[in-house]
Design a protein around this motif. Structure first.
Motif, PDB file in Angstrom:
ATOM      1  N   VAL A 116       0.841  -1.197   0.000  1.00 61.23           N
ATOM      2  CA  VAL A 116       0.000   0.000   0.000  1.00 61.23           C
ATOM      3  C   VAL A 116       0.875   1.246   0.000  1.00 61.23           C
ATOM      4  O   VAL A 116       1.988   1.239   0.526  1.00 61.23           O
ATOM      5  N   TRP A 117       0.367   2.314  -0.619  1.00 61.20           N
ATOM      6  CA  TRP A 117       0.926   3.631  -0.382  1.00 61.20           C
ATOM      7  C   TRP A 117       0.367   4.111   0.956  1.00 61.20           C
ATOM      8  O   TRP A 117      -0.850   4.255   1.119  1.00 61.20           O
ATOM      9  N   PHE A 118       1.273   4.340   1.916  1.00 55.28           N
ATOM     10  CA  PHE A 118       0.826   4.725   3.254  1.00 55.28           C
ATOM     11  C   PHE A 118       1.858   5.638   3.884  1.00 55.28           C
ATOM     12  O   PHE A 118       3.041   5.305   3.895  1.00 55.28           O
ATOM     13  N   PRO A 119       1.403   6.781   4.453  1.00 52.02           N
ATOM     14  CA  PRO A 119       0.048   7.317   4.334  1.00 52.02           C
ATOM     15  C   PRO A 119      -0.119   8.020   2.985  1.00 52.02           C
ATOM     16  O   PRO A 119       0.808   8.667   2.506  1.00 52.02           O
ATOM     17  N   PHE A 120      -1.281   7.892   2.402  1.00 53.05           N
ATOM     18  CA  PHE A 120      -1.542   8.543   1.123  1.00 53.05           C
ATOM     19  C   PHE A 120      -1.897  10.011   1.348  1.00 53.05           C
ATOM     20  O   PHE A 120      -1.491  10.878   0.588  1.00 53.05           O
TER      21      PHE A 120
ATOM     22  N   LEU B 149     -15.980  10.094   3.171  1.00 54.84           N
ATOM     23  CA  LEU B 149     -16.403   9.600   4.477  1.00 54.84           C
ATOM     24  C   LEU B 149     -15.213   9.327   5.398  1.00 54.84           C
ATOM     25  O   LEU B 149     -15.208   9.749   6.559  1.00 54.84           O
ATOM     26  N   PHE B 150     -14.197   8.648   4.899  1.00 53.59           N
ATOM     27  CA  PHE B 150     -13.092   8.197   5.742  1.00 53.59           C
ATOM     28  C   PHE B 150     -11.763   8.895   5.453  1.00 53.59           C
ATOM     29  O   PHE B 150     -10.821   8.758   6.238  1.00 53.59           O
ATOM     30  N   GLY B 151     -11.669   9.604   4.321  1.00 55.65           N
ATOM     31  CA  GLY B 151     -10.368  10.014   3.834  1.00 55.65           C
ATOM     32  C   GLY B 151      -9.709   8.841   3.124  1.00 55.65           C
ATOM     33  O   GLY B 151     -10.182   7.699   3.161  1.00 55.65           O
ATOM     34  N   THR B 152      -8.598   9.114   2.461  1.00 54.33           N
ATOM     35  CA  THR B 152      -7.864   8.058   1.763  1.00 54.33           C
ATOM     36  C   THR B 152      -6.515   7.899   2.442  1.00 54.33           C
ATOM     37  O   THR B 152      -5.514   8.469   2.026  1.00 54.33           O
ATOM     38  N   ALA B 153      -6.508   7.127   3.520  1.00 54.48           N
ATOM     39  CA  ALA B 153      -5.279   6.933   4.306  1.00 54.48           C
ATOM     40  C   ALA B 153      -4.260   6.104   3.545  1.00 54.48           C
ATOM     41  O   ALA B 153      -3.051   6.243   3.753  1.00 54.48           O
ATOM     42  N   TYR B 154      -4.744   5.230   2.676  1.00 55.46           N
ATOM     43  CA  TYR B 154      -3.854   4.328   1.943  1.00 55.46           C
ATOM     44  C   TYR B 154      -4.487   4.005   0.605  1.00 55.46           C
ATOM     45  O   TYR B 154      -5.691   4.178   0.401  1.00 55.46           O
ATOM     46  N   VAL B 155      -3.672   3.537  -0.318  1.00 60.00           N
ATOM     47  CA  VAL B 155      -4.161   3.033  -1.609  1.00 60.00           C
ATOM     48  C   VAL B 155      -3.404   1.744  -1.910  1.00 60.00           C
ATOM     49  O   VAL B 155      -2.176   1.691  -1.793  1.00 60.00           O
TER      50      VAL B 155
ATOM     51  N   SER C 258      -9.341  16.927 -10.342  1.00 57.11           N
ATOM     52  CA  SER C 258     -10.530  17.779 -10.358  1.00 57.11           C
ATOM     53  C   SER C 258     -10.737  18.519  -9.042  1.00 57.11           C
ATOM     54  O   SER C 258     -11.702  19.281  -8.904  1.00 57.11           O
ATOM     55  N   GLY C 259      -9.857  18.287  -8.056  1.00 57.43           N
ATOM     56  CA  GLY C 259      -9.958  18.983  -6.781  1.00 57.43           C
ATOM     57  C   GLY C 259     -10.922  18.363  -5.795  1.00 57.43           C
ATOM     58  O   GLY C 259     -11.191  18.953  -4.740  1.00 57.43           O
ATOM     59  N   LEU C 260     -11.438  17.174  -6.090  1.00 59.20           N
ATOM     60  CA  LEU C 260     -12.403  16.522  -5.199  1.00 59.20           C
ATOM     61  C   LEU C 260     -11.742  15.626  -4.159  1.00 59.20           C
ATOM     62  O   LEU C 260     -12.353  15.270  -3.148  1.00 59.20           O
ATOM     63  N   ILE C 261     -10.490  15.225  -4.409  1.00 60.80           N
ATOM     64  CA  ILE C 261      -9.747  14.380  -3.479  1.00 60.80           C
ATOM     65  C   ILE C 261      -8.428  15.085  -3.159  1.00 60.80           C
ATOM     66  O   ILE C 261      -7.731  15.549  -4.069  1.00 60.80           O
ATOM     67  N   ALA C 262      -8.099  15.166  -1.876  1.00 65.85           N
ATOM     68  CA  ALA C 262      -6.844  15.803  -1.476  1.00 65.85           C
ATOM     69  C   ALA C 262      -5.662  14.988  -1.970  1.00 65.85           C
ATOM     70  O   ALA C 262      -5.657  13.760  -1.835  1.00 65.85           O
ATOM     71  N   PRO C 263      -4.648  15.646  -2.537  1.00 62.38           N
ATOM     72  CA  PRO C 263      -3.504  14.897  -3.087  1.00 62.38           C
ATOM     73  C   PRO C 263      -2.548  14.447  -1.998  1.00 62.38           C
ATOM     74  O   PRO C 263      -2.482  15.027  -0.918  1.00 62.38           O
ATOM     75  N   PRO C 264      -1.758  13.406  -2.282  1.00 58.11           N
ATOM     76  CA  PRO C 264      -0.655  13.031  -1.396  1.00 58.11           C
ATOM     77  C   PRO C 264       0.510  13.997  -1.605  1.00 58.11           C
ATOM     78  O   PRO C 264       0.445  14.874  -2.479  1.00 58.11           O
ATOM     79  N   PRO C 265       1.602  13.849  -0.853  1.00 54.60           N
ATOM     80  CA  PRO C 265       2.790  14.675  -1.093  1.00 54.60           C
ATOM     81  C   PRO C 265       3.277  14.534  -2.537  1.00 54.60           C
ATOM     82  O   PRO C 265       3.043  13.507  -3.184  1.00 54.60           O
ATOM     83  N   PRO C 266       3.952  15.572  -3.070  1.00 57.92           N
ATOM     84  CA  PRO C 266       4.336  15.585  -4.490  1.00 57.92           C
ATOM     85  C   PRO C 266       5.097  14.351  -4.960  1.00 57.92           C
ATOM     86  O   PRO C 266       4.811  13.820  -6.040  1.00 57.92           O
ATOM     87  N   ASP C 267       6.087  13.872  -4.178  1.00 64.24           N
ATOM     88  CA  ASP C 267       6.862  12.703  -4.614  1.00 64.24           C
ATOM     89  C   ASP C 267       5.974  11.474  -4.734  1.00 64.24           C
ATOM     90  O   ASP C 267       6.117  10.667  -5.667  1.00 64.24           O
ATOM     91  N   LEU C 268       5.064  11.333  -3.790  1.00 61.43           N
ATOM     92  CA  LEU C 268       4.162  10.187  -3.808  1.00 61.43           C
ATOM     93  C   LEU C 268       3.192  10.298  -4.983  1.00 61.43           C
ATOM     94  O   LEU C 268       2.896   9.306  -5.655  1.00 61.43           O
ATOM     95  N   LEU C 269       2.707  11.511  -5.219  1.00 59.04           N
ATOM     96  CA  LEU C 269       1.782  11.713  -6.343  1.00 59.04           C
ATOM     97  C   LEU C 269       2.461  11.398  -7.670  1.00 59.04           C
ATOM     98  O   LEU C 269       1.856  10.787  -8.559  1.00 59.04           O
ATOM     99  N   SER C 270       3.713  11.777  -7.807  1.00 64.49           N
ATOM    100  CA  SER C 270       4.443  11.481  -9.048  1.00 64.49           C
ATOM    101  C   SER C 270       4.557   9.975  -9.262  1.00 64.49           C
ATOM    102  O   SER C 270       4.360   9.480 -10.381  1.00 64.49           O
TER     103      SER C 270
END
Length: 391
Positions: free
Chosen positions: A152-156, A331-337, A358-370
């Protein structure tokens, strides 16, 4: 009294699956017959088969056991996880189920308390078992114990560990997981209730008392690790939680199906429309139904009732946070993927990325998002030939 039709269908599906799975089971039979000897030889030669490397980090009252399987080298997300655990005061024991290039190993030992190299025997639960064996040998009895793997990506996003530690204390729990399986059961009258089952095995947080308990220690002392995946799921993932709960330990997942469905019952019609707009399907008939509902959206009470029935049907059959990633995030946030390579999980990651863009989900840190974006794009270009369920 005649069996209900849904139960007949369930048993027929189970029989078909067992028949389809028979060739694989027959192929694995010779290895299973040799299993006891293989395990005994592994344990007898444990010190020759493994290597324990001291790391630069100091020991402490909290320990995180992180099992890593990265045959292509360590991605940035592994270091993201280790640094996060370290900030929360955890001394990390990394358990490697595959050799690493020297450069990666040096980076890892610079961040960890200890690194254990071992053969990839027994999948993640084999790594868990051996990591705990090292802790027991050293007489380490942590006040908090995390057992997790790198699937998993944690924490996302957010700070889920702080939430989990607070819940462990506030609710007097013995253990917490990120996700806990629940199955809907119906009695003879048709009344519905949820049966709470295992914590999903990619992340556990235990109190010190739970980790020292007879139930916890007895499970691991008696666990017969195996490189048969179905065995590991049944006796490891499911068996571990079942053993602890049957012996009275209080376990809970931060997200659970029952709470999700209750929230959907209370959701507004526009929230339901968005849930379907970002839905992911593993079953073609559910995908067709979802597309038809979106095409016929009119905001009416009748549409809402149909959408609710659809969400319930999908969420009871598949992981709800994979099937409805935007609704689960709200509802829960996205703690992991999950990094699972199945197409179902890939489509979930695509929808999460769409929600981020689209701005509906908060992004992870930049390195993780990449890294996350690169995996989605690479999957689109080169879908894996054999995508299997990961533990």
């Amino acid at each position: 009294m005649a069996l209900p039709l849904w139960k007949v269908k369930r048993e027929l599906k189970r029989l078909v699956f067992q028949l389809q799975d028979l060739p694989r089971r027959l192929r694995q039979l010779p290895g299973q017959l040799r299993h006891d000897k293989t395990l005994a030889e592994y344990d007898a030669n444990f010190d020759q088969a493994t290597r324990l490397i001291p790391g630069a980090a100091l020991p402490g009252p909290k320990v995180a056991l992180l099992v890593i399987y990265q045959p292509r080298g360590l991605p940035a997300s592994i270091f993201h996880t280790i640094e996060y655990l370290t900030r929360h005061g955890y001394a990390v024991l990394a358990v490697l189920n595959t050799p690493l290039p020297e450069g990666d190993l040096a980076r890892l030992t610079a961040l960890c308390w200890q690194v254990l190299e071992r053969p990839n025997f027994g999948y993640d639960f084999g790594g868990y078992r051996d990591g705990l064996r090292i802790l027991n040998r050293q007489g380490v009895t942590p006040d908090r114990l995390i057992i997790m793997n790198d699937s998993v990506w944690f924490p996302f996003q957010g700070d889920p560990l702080a939430q989990m530690e607070a819940a462990l204390e506030a609710e007097g729990l013995d253990g917490l997981g990120l996700n806990q399986d629940q199955k809907l059961r119906r009695d003879a009258s048709g009344a519905e209730s949820f049966e709470t089952r295992q914590l999903e095995s990619y992340f556990f947080l235990f109190s010190g008392a739970a980790a020292r308990s007879e139930a916890f220690q007895a499970f691991w002392q008696g666990y017969r690790m195996s490189s048969d995946k179905s065995y590991t799921i049944k006796h490891g993932e499911v068996g571990f939680s079942t053993c602890l709960m049957e012996r009275g330990l209080r376990l809970k997942g931060m997200i659970r199906r029952q709470e999700f469905l209750q929230a959907m019952e209370e959701a507004g019609v526009e929230d339901l429309r968005l849930a379907l707009d970002y839905a992911v399907y593993a079953d073609e008939h559910h995908a067709r139904d979802g597309a038809a509902l979106l095409a016929g959206y009119d905001g009416s009470p009748d549409w809402r009732a149909q959408a609710l029935a659809h969400v319930k049907a999908v969420a009871l059959r598949r992981p709800f946070n994979v099937g409805f990633p935007l609704a689960a995030d709200r509802l829960f946030g996205t703690a992991y993927v999950k990094k699972n390579s199945q197409a179902f999980f890939h489509r979930m990651r695509m929808q999460i990325l769409r929600g981020i863009d689209s701005g509906l989900i908060a992004p992870p840190p930049p390195d993780l998002l990449s890294e996350f974006r690169a995996m989605v794009e690479d999957y689109e270009r080169n879908p894996p030939a054999n995508a299997e369920r990961t533990l």
